[in-house]
Design an enzyme around this catalytic site. Structure first.
Site, short mmCIF file in Angstrom:
data_model
loop_
_atom_site.label_atom_id
_atom_site.label_comp_id
_atom_site.label_asym_id
_atom_site.label_seq_id
_atom_site.Cartn_x
_atom_site.Cartn_y
_atom_site.Cartn_z
N ARG A 140 21.93 9.05 54.25
CA ARG A 140 22.91 9.50 55.26
C ARG A 140 22.36 10.56 56.23
NH1 ARG A 140 24.97 10.99 50.12
NH2 ARG A 140 24.58 13.18 49.62
N ASP A 141 23.22 10.92 57.18
CA ASP A 141 23.02 12.02 58.13
C ASP A 141 21.91 11.74 59.14
OD1 ASP A 141 24.81 13.06 56.29
OD2 ASP A 141 23.32 14.31 55.28
N ASN B 128 32.96 21.24 57.21
CA ASN B 128 31.59 21.42 56.72
C ASN B 128 30.59 21.14 57.83
OD1 ASN B 128 32.67 18.81 55.53
ND2 ASN B 128 30.62 18.54 54.78
N ASP B 129 29.58 20.37 57.62
CA ASP B 129 28.41 20.30 58.53
C ASP B 129 28.73 20.26 60.02
OD1 ASP B 129 27.85 19.48 55.96
OD2 ASP B 129 26.83 17.66 56.52
N GLU C 219 19.59 16.23 52.28
CA GLU C 219 20.68 15.98 53.22
C GLU C 219 20.30 16.53 54.60
OE1 GLU C 219 24.72 15.66 50.75
OE2 GLU C 219 24.10 17.74 50.97
N LEU D 57 39.41 21.61 55.61
CA LEU D 57 38.04 22.03 55.31
C LEU D 57 37.06 21.57 56.38
CD1 LEU D 57 36.24 22.03 51.93
CD2 LEU D 57 35.22 20.69 53.77
N TYR E 66 30.84 10.33 57.97
CA TYR E 66 29.95 11.38 57.50
C TYR E 66 29.06 11.90 58.62
CZ TYR E 66 31.14 11.44 52.52
OH TYR E 66 31.76 11.63 51.31
N SER E 67 28.14 12.78 58.27
CA SER E 67 27.39 13.53 59.29
C SER E 67 26.49 12.65 60.15
CB SER E 67 26.56 14.61 58.62
OG SER E 67 27.41 15.66 58.26
N GLN F 267 32.17 18.16 60.41
CA GLN F 267 32.84 17.43 59.35
C GLN F 267 34.18 18.09 59.07
OE1 GLN F 267 31.41 14.69 56.89
NE2 GLN F 267 31.10 14.39 59.07
C1 FRU Z 1 26.28 17.81 53.59
C2 FRU Z 1 26.99 16.47 53.40
C3 FRU Z 1 26.28 15.35 54.13
C4 FRU Z 1 27.37 14.35 54.34
C5 FRU Z 1 28.57 15.23 54.59
C6 FRU Z 1 29.87 14.71 54.07
O1 FRU Z 1 27.12 18.89 53.40
O2 FRU Z 1 27.11 16.18 52.03
O3 FRU Z 1 25.16 14.84 53.45
O4 FRU Z 1 27.13 13.49 55.40
O5 FRU Z 1 28.28 16.48 53.98
O6 FRU Z 1 30.92 15.56 54.42
#
Ligand code: FRU
Length: 497
Positions: free
Chosen positions: A168-169, A47-48, A224, A45, A107-108, A64
């Site tokens: 985060r992020d 993601n970001d 986020e 998977l 994480y991000s 991610q």
């Molecule tokens: C957004 C998020 C971020 C986090 C990451 C974890 O999609 O939830 O806030 O850092 O994905 O995968």
């Protein structure tokens, strides 16, 4: 669908056997929905988008990644390099969860340049013995031999007083010679916001400056992936709030991504701004991040997917992709998103048709294809409504409908093929500010990105149609529309293939 246990979700890539990975890869490669020119995970998977930067003549794009299946498990950063933002080469894992601080996910975060070196700042996600979240912010530096070294302990060891562990992020930017990090946060009263830290050097110390003071004091339970930049003399704050109720055509997806434009005072942290506006009016867009390209243009890439949603490819061991890069500009006080100019480099084999369509479904040209860019110029419109059927066959079509009176653009994926679940409605719609003049549509094997009127609105969605659904058709409700349609095949952008 397979139920994933916690142990399975937090299994490391390094603990998977070569046979297991090869078999997963084979399943993924057999998927009929694999994209041709978007960044997608080799397995598992995505993601970001993370760590976007143009550095030393090259673009770096990470994301991610949970490698072992299509679930949100133990996150890594997977990394791509690119010379032009549109052709890319896979470079492999950039950051892995190998310290106590990021034991439950890298994480991000973002990338930045300081004194000629490349740095990253990201969130270390740790779960304690009670499975409670503990968030830290970690700096990593790319050393002279190109290795990424984490600088420990984390520069931010815990959220400031008054905020929860939903912290985060970090997005780092430089302003007036200082480094700033904007971080997504949740107040103790469970409302979302963004906070700012400041440092003179990447290794710190990083000091808490405070919360960005906006008029959105009770706007969702968590923000986020915040991003801040200046554009055309304005301050822009982009973020992805969770917990916003839908309102008319707005905020239809499970979580939102949007922006506010105004003025941010870096002394008081007060921001005067207009309304929160959604960045994308399609079904699948979240957690975007921006960078500056080689000509200092502000460019955005998003995750073409949503959390807490199952996608048809999950059973095939992979999920999601990144969006194409979009150049941002502010025109008439509004943010516009235009396909990045380098996307023209993907064009191949041009076909043009001039003609008109009326209420009898009309094929202007016997177009066929699953991966292409289509530019539709509306030369004259006397129709009450126009429908464009893309990825069409006898039983499938993804429909873009335009209603002239109200300047409504509607994307209907009811007949597109398989749908992500839960199905939160099958159409998305938005009113344009000006009559429809042009659509620029990027279709890949399982996605569609629709740019209306040179970036006035964008609708981004995954579509899971059959390979045989490959026609393009146009019709009107009544009256005629005169069109020029130009279709470019796209050959693929992954230079490893
Ligand atoms: C957004 C998020 C971020 C986090 C990451 C974890 O999609 O939830 O806030 O850092 O994905 O995968």
């Amino acid at each position: 669908m397979k139920e994933w246990t916690r142990d399975e979700r937090y299994r490391k890539l390094e603990d998977a056997t070569a046979e297991e990975l090869a078999s997963l890869k084979e399943t993924v490669e057999n998927s009929r929905y694999r994209q041709k020119y978007h960044i997608q995970p080799s397995t598992g998977l995505l993601n970001d988008p993370n760590g976007l930067i143009y550095f030393n003549g090259e673009y770096h794009i990470s994301h991610q990644w949970f490698p072992l299946g299509a679930v949100h498990g133990l996150k890594y950063w997977d990394h791509y390099k690119s010379k032009d933002l549109v052709h890319y080469r896979h470079d492999g894992v950039l950051l892995k969860p190998d310290t106590t601080y990021d034991s439950h996910g890298v994480y991000s975060g973002s990338a930045f340049e300081f004194e000629g070196a490349l740095y990253y700042m990201y969130t270390g996600n740790h779960r304690n013995a009670e499975w409670e979240r503990e968030s830290t912010q970690i700096i990593a530096k790319v050393n002279d031999s190109g290795q990424v070294e984490k600088i420990l302990p984390p520069v931010i060891l815990q959220p400031p007083a008054g905020y929860t562990q939903h912290f985060r992020d970090p997005k780092v930017f430089m302003k007036d010679g200082k480094l700033y990090a904007i971080i997504g946060a949740q107040r103790a009263n469970e409302t979302g916001c963004a906070v700012l830290y400041e440092a003179a050097r990447p290794e710190g110390p990083w000091s808490f400056k405070g919360e960005i003071q906006t008029a959105l004091t009770d706007f969702g339970y968590m923000w986020e992936c915040p991003d801040y930049f200046q554009l055309n003399g304005k301050d822009v704050l982009v973020f992805s709030p969770q917990g916003i109720e839908s309102k008319g055509n707005q905020f239809q997806n499970i979580y939102q991504s949007g922006y506010i434009i105004g003025e941010l005072d870096f002394e008081t942290l007060e921001m005067t701004h207009g309304d929160f506006v959604e960045l994308d009016n399609g079904f699948d867009f979240y957690a975007p991040q921006t960078l500056q390209d080689e000509a200092q243009r502000r460019v955005m890439i998003g995750w073409m997917g949503l959390p807490d949603t199952e996608y048809p490819t999950d059973a095939e061991g992979w999920a999601h992709c990144l969006t194409l890069p979009r150049t941002l500009v502010i025109e008439d006080g509004k943010l516009k998103q235009k396909p990045h100019m380098n996307l023209r480099r993907l064009r191949d084999n041009r076909e043009t048709a001039l003609g008109y369509a009326n209420k009898f479904l009309k094929q202007l040209h016997p177009y066929e294809g699953e991966q292409y860019e289509l530019v539709i110029d509306i030369l004259d419109n006397e129709a009450s409504a126009i429908e464009f059927h893309l990825r069409a066959s006898k039983d499938e079509a993804t429909v873009i409908r335009y209603e002239s009176d109200t300047q409504l653009v509607k994307l209907e994926r009811f007949d597109s093929g398989r749908l992500p679940t839960p199905v939160e409605g099958t159409s998305r719609q938005t009113h344009l500010d000006t009559p429809l003049r042009q659509l620029r549509v990027f279709v890949d094997t399982s996605s569609i990105e629709i740019f209306c009127n040179e970036g006035e609105r964008v609708l981004t969605s995954r579509i899971f149609s059959k390979p045989t659904s490959n026609k393009i058709k146009v019709a009107t409700d009544s009256g005629q529309v005169y069109l020029k349609m130009t279709k470019y095949d796209i050959e693929g952008a992954n230079q490893d293939d």
